[in-house]
Design a protein around this motif. Sequence first.
Motif, PDB file in Angstrom:
ATOM      1  N   ASP A 136      -7.261  -9.074  47.037  1.00  0.00           N
ATOM      2  CA  ASP A 136      -7.860 -10.505  46.485  1.00  0.00           C
ATOM      3  C   ASP A 136      -6.939 -11.621  46.607  1.00  0.00           C
ATOM      4  O   ASP A 136      -5.768 -11.465  46.470  1.00  0.00           O
ATOM      5  CB  ASP A 136      -8.251 -10.295  44.930  1.00  0.00           C
ATOM      6  CG  ASP A 136      -9.547  -9.423  44.824  1.00  0.00           C
ATOM      7  OD1 ASP A 136     -10.386  -9.289  45.871  1.00  0.00           O
ATOM      8  OD2 ASP A 136      -9.809  -8.903  43.755  1.00  0.00           O
ATOM      9  N   ILE A 137      -7.236 -12.720  46.892  1.00  0.00           N
ATOM     10  CA  ILE A 137      -6.419 -14.056  46.612  1.00  0.00           C
ATOM     11  C   ILE A 137      -6.493 -14.380  45.326  1.00  0.00           C
ATOM     12  O   ILE A 137      -7.336 -14.417  44.682  1.00  0.00           O
ATOM     13  CB  ILE A 137      -7.248 -15.231  47.623  1.00  0.00           C
ATOM     14  CG1 ILE A 137      -6.969 -14.662  49.096  1.00  0.00           C
ATOM     15  CG2 ILE A 137      -6.340 -16.447  47.476  1.00  0.00           C
ATOM     16  CD1 ILE A 137      -7.563 -15.532  50.136  1.00  0.00           C
ATOM     17  N   VAL A 138      -5.314 -14.838  44.646  1.00  0.00           N
ATOM     18  CA  VAL A 138      -5.226 -15.218  43.228  1.00  0.00           C
ATOM     19  C   VAL A 138      -4.185 -16.387  43.273  1.00  0.00           C
ATOM     20  O   VAL A 138      -3.643 -16.806  44.092  1.00  0.00           O
ATOM     21  CB  VAL A 138      -4.564 -14.127  42.402  1.00  0.00           C
ATOM     22  CG1 VAL A 138      -5.365 -12.953  42.442  1.00  0.00           C
ATOM     23  CG2 VAL A 138      -3.171 -13.654  42.977  1.00  0.00           C
TER      24      VAL A 138
ATOM     25  N   ILE B 138      -2.815 -14.852  35.895  1.00  0.00           N
ATOM     26  CA  ILE B 138      -3.327 -14.471  37.104  1.00  0.00           C
ATOM     27  C   ILE B 138      -4.715 -14.932  37.204  1.00  0.00           C
ATOM     28  O   ILE B 138      -5.266 -14.101  36.353  1.00  0.00           O
ATOM     29  CB  ILE B 138      -2.988 -13.054  37.719  1.00  0.00           C
ATOM     30  CG1 ILE B 138      -1.384 -12.774  37.584  1.00  0.00           C
ATOM     31  CG2 ILE B 138      -3.437 -12.783  38.985  1.00  0.00           C
ATOM     32  CD1 ILE B 138      -1.194 -11.355  37.546  1.00  0.00           C
ATOM     33  N   MET B 139      -5.397 -15.626  38.072  1.00  0.00           N
ATOM     34  CA  MET B 139      -6.640 -15.939  38.318  1.00  0.00           C
ATOM     35  C   MET B 139      -7.263 -15.707  39.583  1.00  0.00           C
ATOM     36  O   MET B 139      -6.497 -16.206  40.462  1.00  0.00           O
ATOM     37  CB  MET B 139      -6.958 -17.457  38.006  1.00  0.00           C
ATOM     38  CG  MET B 139      -8.313 -17.911  38.099  1.00  0.00           C
ATOM     39  SD  MET B 139      -8.733 -19.377  37.245  1.00  0.00           S
ATOM     40  CE  MET B 139      -7.800 -20.528  37.864  1.00  0.00           C
ATOM     41  N   LYS B 140      -8.268 -15.016  39.759  1.00  0.00           N
ATOM     42  CA  LYS B 140      -8.721 -14.330  40.786  1.00  0.00           C
ATOM     43  C   LYS B 140      -9.921 -15.602  41.595  1.00  0.00           C
ATOM     44  O   LYS B 140     -10.250 -16.445  40.740  1.00  0.00           O
ATOM     45  CB  LYS B 140      -9.732 -13.131  40.706  1.00  0.00           C
ATOM     46  CG  LYS B 140     -10.390 -12.499  41.679  1.00  0.00           C
ATOM     47  CD  LYS B 140     -11.391 -11.491  41.351  1.00  0.00           C
ATOM     48  CE  LYS B 140     -12.011 -10.760  42.428  1.00  0.00           C
ATOM     49  NZ  LYS B 140     -12.869  -9.767  42.179  1.00  0.00           N
ATOM     50  N   HIS B 141      -9.614 -15.791  42.654  1.00  0.00           N
ATOM     51  CA  HIS B 141     -10.331 -16.782  43.568  1.00  0.00           C
ATOM     52  C   HIS B 141     -11.491 -15.937  44.461  1.00  0.00           C
ATOM     53  O   HIS B 141     -11.147 -15.726  45.734  1.00  0.00           O
ATOM     54  CB  HIS B 141      -9.563 -17.583  44.315  1.00  0.00           C
ATOM     55  CG  HIS B 141      -8.731 -18.355  43.499  1.00  0.00           C
ATOM     56  ND1 HIS B 141      -9.296 -19.596  42.914  1.00  0.00           N
ATOM     57  CD2 HIS B 141      -7.741 -18.534  42.853  1.00  0.00           C
ATOM     58  CE1 HIS B 141      -8.346 -20.185  42.132  1.00  0.00           C
ATOM     59  NE2 HIS B 141      -7.302 -19.359  42.003  1.00  0.00           N
ATOM     60  N   PRO B 142     -12.556 -15.518  44.025  1.00  0.00           N
ATOM     61  CA  PRO B 142     -13.562 -14.436  44.763  1.00  0.00           C
ATOM     62  C   PRO B 142     -13.930 -15.587  46.086  1.00  0.00           C
ATOM     63  O   PRO B 142     -14.003 -14.654  47.339  1.00  0.00           O
ATOM     64  CB  PRO B 142     -14.625 -14.385  43.824  1.00  0.00           C
ATOM     65  CG  PRO B 142     -14.636 -14.927  42.663  1.00  0.00           C
ATOM     66  CD  PRO B 142     -12.936 -15.641  42.580  1.00  0.00           C
TER      67      PRO B 142
END
Length: 75
Positions: A40-42, A50-54
């Motif tokens: 996953d890209i964060v 940490i924030m996920k970028h779906p």
Amino acid sequence: MKKAILDRVEDGKAVFLLEPDQTEWQVDKEKLDSSIKEGDIVTISETNEIMKHPQETEEMKNRIAEKLEKLRNRN
């Protein structure tokens, strides 16, 4: 903010590869949101949130799948 990819989880640590030079950054696995998986890209804020970028993750996976398909078709 820093952009990174979750490379792996080992020995209770989440190991991220920071862009652009792929420097490793580790955080305790317990501090990681359970929805964040390997690959996953964060983004990582100054306070280490940490924030996920779906959408970016999906786009990256699609690009990789397309490249693999092209390589398979060449043979």
